[in-house]
Design an enzyme around this catalytic site. Sequence first.
Site, mmCIF file in Angstrom:
data_model
loop_
_atom_site.group_PDB
_atom_site.id
_atom_site.type_symbol
_atom_site.label_atom_id
_atom_site.label_comp_id
_atom_site.label_asym_id
_atom_site.label_seq_id
_atom_site.Cartn_x
_atom_site.Cartn_y
_atom_site.Cartn_z
ATOM 1 N N TYR A 1 0.817 -1.219 0.000
ATOM 2 C CA TYR A 1 0.000 0.000 0.000
ATOM 3 C C TYR A 1 0.854 1.273 0.000
ATOM 4 C CZ TYR A 1 -4.187 -2.817 0.504
ATOM 5 O OH TYR A 1 -5.194 -3.715 0.291
ATOM 6 N N GLY B 1 -7.649 -7.502 -1.599
ATOM 7 C CA GLY B 1 -7.096 -6.492 -0.696
ATOM 8 C C GLY B 1 -8.125 -5.791 0.165
ATOM 9 N N SER B 2 -7.982 -4.475 0.237
ATOM 10 C CA SER B 2 -8.672 -3.677 1.247
ATOM 11 C C SER B 2 -10.192 -3.698 1.147
ATOM 12 C CB SER B 2 -8.203 -2.232 1.142
ATOM 13 O OG SER B 2 -8.962 -1.421 1.996
ATOM 14 N N THR B 3 -10.834 -3.689 2.330
ATOM 15 C CA THR B 3 -12.290 -3.655 2.423
ATOM 16 C C THR B 3 -12.832 -2.233 2.319
ATOM 17 O OG1 THR B 3 -12.179 -3.511 4.822
ATOM 18 C CG2 THR B 3 -12.334 -5.709 3.882
#
Lengths: 396, 144
Positions: free
Chosen positions: A370, B64-66
């Site tokens: 990220y 990946g991210s929620t």
Amino acid sequence: MFLNRNQELMLKGEFGPAVQKAMELLVALGDAIGAEKLIPIKSVHISGISYSTIGDAGLSFVEDFASLGARATVLSTINPAGMDLIRWREMGVKEDFHSKQLRIINSFKRMNIKTTCTCTPYLVGNKPERGSHVSWAESSAVVYGNSILNIKTNRESGPSTIASAITGLTPLAGYHLDENRKPSVYVKLIGVKVASNLIASILGYLIGREMNRGIPAIIGLNVKNLSILKSLSAGLATSGGLAMFTLIEEKGNVQDAPTMKIDYNDINHLLMDYPLIEKPDLIFFGCPHLSLPEITYIVNLLRGRRLKKGMEMWLFTSRHVYSECLRRGYVEVVYNAGGKFICDTCPVVMPTYLIKGRKFITNSSKAAFYLSSKHEASVSLLDIKTCIKEFTERKI
Amino acid sequence: MNKIILFGRGLSKFYGEGEALVSREAISFFGGVDPYSGKITDISHHLRGHSVKGKILVFPHGKGSTVGAYTLYQMSKLGTAPAGIINIIADHVTIVGCILSNIPLIDDFTLNPIDVISNGDYVRVDGRRGVVEIVQRKLKGNFS
């Protein structure tokens, strides 16, 4: 989807507009994924808290819910914000970001949601008993919850967890059903020793990238250390759409299930994607947020040493764990070594202007992905012990 | 050409059309796509630098991210969202993001949409009926 009488009334608006809006979202989701009904849940963990991640659109979404009179009906916690709620000014966070971030946090407070601001809800009191149905977002916590805590959740999103907090319900589908919680791929490790958070995190990343979906059963990985399992969970959740893994001693008599092999070269290949950069300036540990045992380990390595010139160290944890560190004198040790604790947030969700251009060293494959994709920072992956040995010196 | 019709499961019941952008790899909207420009930023992604704005975005499923649902919602408010999404099997994060943002979403086809649809094809996505129509083929210039 079948709704009982009470749920019908919720959907009709009998319990107010916030409950109605939350039900509409859950019914649309439930219908889409083929859920037969909604089931009660024991707890909620909500993602999408930082203003840096949800922007003005997300801010209005959350504020609107709070203004409609939404109130949580089950234990609900939230993910990290975009700044330390107390020491934001010292971090260099600008006024505008601060005021918008506070509006988000205050909206959650108004909704009776605990503003824990951590990606490790299970370390701050949101730890339902085994077998409980919950609605959790935060991809790493979802994997940890399903795999280690033995609770049942789908990979929920920020908005759907708010809806679940208000209604106390989630659609019965996916990982809530036992038939969907069986391994689909067996993973055989060849010469891979998982003795650090770094290796666990990379192993997770590799399995997630290879599988994308399904449930890996990792054979013979005899790890009891919860911090290492937390890193494995975060890695798995970053590169794939995974929500769960299992650890098994041996494959047993399962004949036809596919097997994936991971050897030490695979680990090294990923490490080489994040090699040691020239003149790194910032060591960062705490993705996911550091647990007390991890901090104890770091503090013991730091005693009597200090960071070399030009090097900073940020340790990220929840405010809850930080209070215990204060009590134990850990904060002082870190401070004397030239490092600092930052609470309520993490670099992944901090404003880009605090991150861009920095040269990070970290031990987390999730953070590495990220930080480089979202914030255009340079990242090197190194384990805690090597990092502290390399970049600190003995105090005279 | 005759149009090609694919039948799937309509998950987010809206309508959209546009040129297809086909990703063989999973996508994380949070961190992997810049909501302000619509460009893919994921350092490990083969379409890095391409914009999803106004496209019919075809990819296997989310990863990946929620937080990705909020990213899609944000993109719809900023005008950088895809006009429609086609998945092999959609995940919760993409589904909720599409429902909130009025983006049509269809998955679960008998044929793999990633093999059938090519970059630049003109595609209609009807989320109400779960129908995808490829109305015009792009013959050259594929970059996937």
